[in-house]
Each structure stands twice: as structure tokens, then as C-alpha cells.
Write an enzyme that holds these catalytic residues in place. Structure first.
Site, PDB file in Angstrom:
ATOM      1  N   THR A   1       0.577 -26.067 -16.273  1.00 33.00           N
ATOM      2  CA  THR A   1       1.664 -26.888 -16.812  1.00 33.00           C
ATOM      3  C   THR A   1       2.512 -27.394 -15.658  1.00 33.00           C
ATOM      4  OG1 THR A   1       3.860 -26.769 -17.815  1.00 33.00           O
ATOM      5  CG2 THR A   1       2.804 -24.680 -17.434  1.00 33.00           C
TER       6      THR A   1
ATOM      7  N   ASP B   1       5.432 -28.271 -16.002  1.00 29.38           N
ATOM      8  CA  ASP B   1       6.801 -27.818 -16.284  1.00 29.38           C
ATOM      9  C   ASP B   1       7.120 -26.466 -15.638  1.00 29.38           C
ATOM     10  OD1 ASP B   1       6.844 -30.060 -17.844  1.00 29.38           O
ATOM     11  OD2 ASP B   1       7.239 -29.049 -19.742  1.00 29.38           O
TER      12      ASP B   1
ATOM     13  N   ARG C   1      26.051 -48.206  -7.526  1.00 31.97           N
ATOM     14  CA  ARG C   1      25.849 -47.798  -8.925  1.00 31.97           C
ATOM     15  C   ARG C   1      25.623 -46.295  -9.060  1.00 31.97           C
ATOM     16  NH1 ARG C   1      21.431 -52.531 -10.035  1.00 31.97           N
ATOM     17  NH2 ARG C   1      22.853 -54.076 -10.901  1.00 31.97           N
TER      18      ARG C   1
ATOM     19  N   MET D   1      10.402 -34.805 -16.370  1.00 29.86           N
ATOM     20  CA  MET D   1       9.845 -33.994 -17.451  1.00 29.86           C
ATOM     21  C   MET D   1      10.441 -32.581 -17.430  1.00 29.86           C
ATOM     22  SD  MET D   1       5.906 -35.091 -18.075  1.00 29.86           S
ATOM     23  CE  MET D   1       5.530 -36.555 -19.032  1.00 29.86           C
ATOM     24  N   GLY D   2      10.172 -31.842 -18.463  1.00 31.62           N
ATOM     25  CA  GLY D   2      10.732 -30.496 -18.614  1.00 31.62           C
ATOM     26  C   GLY D   2      11.178 -30.345 -20.047  1.00 31.62           C
ATOM     27  N   ARG D   3      10.233 -29.923 -20.876  1.00 33.58           N
ATOM     28  CA  ARG D   3      10.490 -29.849 -22.328  1.00 33.58           C
ATOM     29  C   ARG D   3      11.489 -28.740 -22.660  1.00 33.58           C
ATOM     30  NH1 ARG D   3       8.637 -30.766 -27.368  1.00 33.58           N
ATOM     31  NH2 ARG D   3       7.433 -32.519 -26.617  1.00 33.58           N
TER      32      ARG D   3
ATOM     33  N   ARG E   1      22.622 -47.127 -14.216  1.00 32.82           N
ATOM     34  CA  ARG E   1      21.257 -47.462 -14.632  1.00 32.82           C
ATOM     35  C   ARG E   1      20.450 -46.180 -14.818  1.00 32.82           C
ATOM     36  NH1 ARG E   1      23.341 -51.788 -14.969  1.00 32.82           N
ATOM     37  NH2 ARG E   1      22.703 -53.765 -14.000  1.00 32.82           N
TER      38      ARG E   1
ATOM     39  N   HIS F   1       5.127 -40.069 -17.310  1.00 32.11           N
ATOM     40  CA  HIS F   1       3.808 -39.550 -16.927  1.00 32.11           C
ATOM     41  C   HIS F   1       3.428 -39.832 -15.479  1.00 32.11           C
ATOM     42  CE1 HIS F   1       3.716 -39.267 -21.275  1.00 32.11           C
ATOM     43  NE2 HIS F   1       2.813 -38.329 -21.103  1.00 32.11           N
TER      44      HIS F   1
HETATM   45  O1  F6P Z   1       4.006 -29.885 -21.146  1.00 34.37           O
HETATM   46  C1  F6P Z   1       3.983 -30.785 -20.117  1.00 34.37           C
HETATM   47  C2  F6P Z   1       4.567 -32.108 -20.528  1.00 34.37           C
HETATM   48  O2  F6P Z   1       4.387 -32.925 -19.406  1.00 34.37           O
HETATM   49  C3  F6P Z   1       6.032 -32.057 -20.986  1.00 34.37           C
HETATM   50  O3  F6P Z   1       6.945 -32.020 -19.944  1.00 34.37           O
HETATM   51  C4  F6P Z   1       6.122 -33.308 -21.821  1.00 34.37           C
HETATM   52  O4  F6P Z   1       7.138 -33.208 -22.800  1.00 34.37           O
HETATM   53  C5  F6P Z   1       4.774 -33.386 -22.453  1.00 34.37           C
HETATM   54  O5  F6P Z   1       3.878 -32.710 -21.619  1.00 34.37           O
HETATM   55  C6  F6P Z   1       4.294 -34.808 -22.679  1.00 34.37           C
HETATM   56  O6  F6P Z   1       3.087 -34.752 -23.358  1.00 34.37           O
HETATM   57  P1  F6P Z   1       2.120 -35.999 -23.679  1.00 34.37           P
HETATM   58  O7  F6P Z   1       1.285 -36.217 -22.455  1.00 34.37           O
HETATM   59  O8  F6P Z   1       1.325 -35.547 -24.834  1.00 34.37           O
HETATM   60  O9  F6P Z   1       3.010 -37.182 -23.954  1.00 34.37           O
END
Ligand code: F6P
Length: 340
Positions: free
Chosen positions: A124, A126, A161, A168-170, A264, A270
Site C-alpha cells: 500500500t 499509504d 499565492r 493520498m492517504g485514506r 490555488r 494517481h
Molecule cells: O489504498 C491506496 C489508495 O491509493 C488510497 O490512498 C486511495 O484512496 C485509493 O487507493 C484510490 O483507489 P483507486 O485506485 O481505486 O481510485
């Protein structure tokens, strides 16, 4: 022995290096045979495979993505244990190495409990699995986010600005914490710590008053103290989890309105998961792959390989699934000294 390999869940830079580590060690040292299941558990339940030979793994450790493809398919929604057993038997596969995150390892645990011989490799970007100190892909994501923030700072400086960079980081803020510290962010916002818009604006104003173009690093899972949940506007994913992303765009107008500083937002998304893995991730991924192969040979079913300090160890799946590796309060307090 014939060993199956699959990569499942969101991809991470370093997946190919894991595959290479497994196959190279298996063929060169032990004379094992390999088969790859395509697109994660989907390839296993649909029986779509490719042979994995020395030829297939040549030069792949520096390639991003995964040569096996991936998906967020849950095998228990497609025939479960019986179907998995049937396909493994049909292909003459004695054991499986599953490379994936929490969802993948949870499915692997259920299958192992039912007698399927599986070893796991955690994955992961994350970095949120508690049973391992670091996951491969995290270092690459941090480097990409840091490079992006360095760039945002130069354009921010030119215009005076405030720049908001969303990473990312759920559930956890490791990418935001590390890239924000590395890039000298004036405020880092993570899912573990709810913060008020007033506090964020105070940090932004203080940096601006010193002649700096304020940089705010925010994790996608961050929520203001006035919000019920993390910001989500794109529905649910295959596991029913809200698709995150967009909190940066929510914060930018609030900051501009309250501070009067033009602001901004940029969402990296991704980009953080794509491209060439860093040297650190390639080495970690290769070592994990080699260790996973050794775990198969030692019949360590139901266990995954993990990094503890500088050593590769193995831990039961349940340890990997038990708890999230959140940013400890002390680490956030340490970073906070640099805010404003
Ligand atoms: O779990 C890793 C992760 O990159 C998260 O940080 C993010 O919310 C999720 O995957 C995004 O997933 P997907 O590729 O399905 O949009």
C-alpha cells in the site's frame, strides 16, 4: 513445486520488483515453477494465467505498475474457496503468493483458514499496515509528492499565492506528513488530527506575513473539525468505501475568503502511484519477494512477510489485519513545530 502469484487491489510502485524477487530466487536457487494469475483474484476465479519464466521478469524491477495487472475483485463474490481450489488444482498450483493490501490479505486469510496454501506480501502506498514498518511504494509516493510540492512552491512564490497540495492517504497521513516535512509545508493536515479552518488560516497568515507563499499539504482523508466525515463526491468503490479526493478544492476557497490571500489547490491523485519506483522501494520489494518465496518453501501458510527495522520477518495475516498504522501524536507534534 508450482507456485501461483497474483497482485491485487490498488497498484503500488515496486510490485514488479516483488514478482522478480520471487521468481528469480525460485527458479535460480530452487528450480521452482511459476504461474501468474492476471488482474488479482479476478484472474484466479476466471482462470486467466500467464507462465512466469526468467524471460518474463527480465528488467522489470524498475518498471512501475504490475505486469500481472490488478483489480479490486473479491474472490468470495465469485465462487469463493471452491472455485479457488478448483482453478489452483486445474493449473497444478501447490501454493499461492498474494501481493496486496488489507482487502487482499483479508481474502487470503479466509482462504487460508479453509485450507488453501497462501503466503502474503503487504502492499500500500499509504503505509497504513501496522504489522510492517514500511510498505514498498510509500517512498516513491512521498518522493513524487515532494517533487510536486517543490514545484508548487516556486509558482506560489512567483504569484504570492497560498498553494494547497492534496496527496493520498485514506485513513492515515504518512504521505502528507513526510512529503509536507520534506517540502517545508507551512501546515500539514492528516486524517488522524481534526483541525479548525481558523487554525489553518492562522498558519497560512503567519507564513504569508513573513513573506512566504504558504504551502498547505493535506491528505485526502483529512476532515475539518466541522465536518462529519472525509470529503467524498465520487460515490463508492468496489468494496463500498467512499471514493475520496477533493478536500484541497474545498479548503482553497475557505482559506482565500478568510485570509484574503489568493489560493490555488492541486490534487496529485494517481500520479503518486505511477512510474518508476525509487531505489529504496525496489530493494525493499525485492527482499520481500525473496522472503515470500522462502516462506512458501518453509510452509508458512497464513503468514505475510514484513519489515521490522532492517530485517524481513513474517507475521500471521491476523496481525496484519488487526490495526491501522496511524501517525503517532508525537510525530505530528514534532512536525507542528515547523508550521506557520
Ligand atoms: O489504498 C491506496 C489508495 O491509493 C488510497 O490512498 C486511495 O484512496 C485509493 O487507493 C484510490 O483507489 P483507486 O485506485 O481505486 O481510485
Amino acid at each position: 513445486m508450482k507456485i501461483g502469484i497474483l497482485t491485487s487491489g490498488g497498484d503500488a510502485p515496486g510490485l514488479n520488483a516483488v514478482i522478480r524477487g520471487i521468481v528469480h530466487t525460485g527458479i535460480q536457487v530452487h528450480g521452482e515453477e511459476f504461474v501468474g494469475f492476471l488482474h488479482g483474484w479476478k484472474g484466479l476465479v476466471e482462470d486467466t494465467t500467464i507462465p512466469l519464466t526468467r524471460q518474463q521478469i527480465m528488467g522489470i524491477s524498475k518498471q512501475g505498475g504490475t505486469i500481472l495487472g490488478t483489480s479490486r475483485t473479491n474472490p468470495f463474490e465469485h465462487g469463493g474457496v471452491e472455485r479457488v481450489r478448483e482453478v489452483l488444482e486445474r493449473n497444478g498450483v501447490d501454493a499461492l503468493i498474494a501481493i496486496g493490501g488489507e482487502g487482499t490479505l483479508a481474502a487470503a486469510k479466509r482462504l487460508t483458514d479453509a485450507g488453501v496454501r497462501i503466503v502474503g506480501v503487504p502492499k500500500t502506498i499509504d503505509n497504513d499496515l501496522d504489522a510492517t514498518d514500511y510498505t514498498f511504494g510509500f517512498d516513491t509516493a512521498v518522493q513524487i509528492a515532494t517533487d510536486a510540492m517543490d514545484r508548487l512552491r516556486t509558482t506560489g512564490d512567483s504569484h504570492g499565492r497560498c498553494m494547497v497540495a492534496e496527496v493520498m492517504g485514506r485513513h492515515v497521513g504518512w504521505i502528507a506528513l513526510h512529503s509536507g516535512m520534506a517540502a517545508g509545508a507551512h501546515c500539514i493536515l492528516i486524517p488522524e488530527v481534526r483541525t479548525s479552518i481558523e487554525q489553518i488560516c492562522a498558519w497560512v497568515t503567519s507564513a504569508h506575513a513573513r513573506g512566504r507563499a504558504p504551502l498547505v499539504a493535506v491528505a485526502e482523508g483529512f476532515a475539518l473539525d466541522s465536518m462529519d466525515d472525509a470529503h467524498s463526491e465520487r460515490g463508492l468503490d468496489a468494496f463500498g468505501r467512499p471514493r475520496l479526493g477533493g478536500i484541497g478544492e474545498v479548503l482553497a476557497p475557505l482559506i482565500e475568503e478568510r485570509t484574503g490571500i489568493e489560493t490555488r489547490a492541486t490534487t496529485l491523485g494517481h500520479i503518486q502511484r505511477g512510474g518508476t519506483p525509487t531505489a529504496y522501494d525496489r530493494v525493499l520489494a525485492t527482499r520481500l519477494g525473496m522472503a515470500a518465496l522462502n516462506s512458501v518453501r518453509d510452509h508458512h501458510w497464513g503468514r505475510m512477510v514484513a519489515l521490522r527495522g532492517t530485517d524481513i520477518v513474517h507475521v500471521p495475516f491476523e496481525a496484519a489485519l488487526g490495526s491501522l498504522k496511524t501517525v503517532p501524536p508525537a510525530r505530528y507534534e514534532e512536525a507542528r513545530i515547523l508550521f506557520g
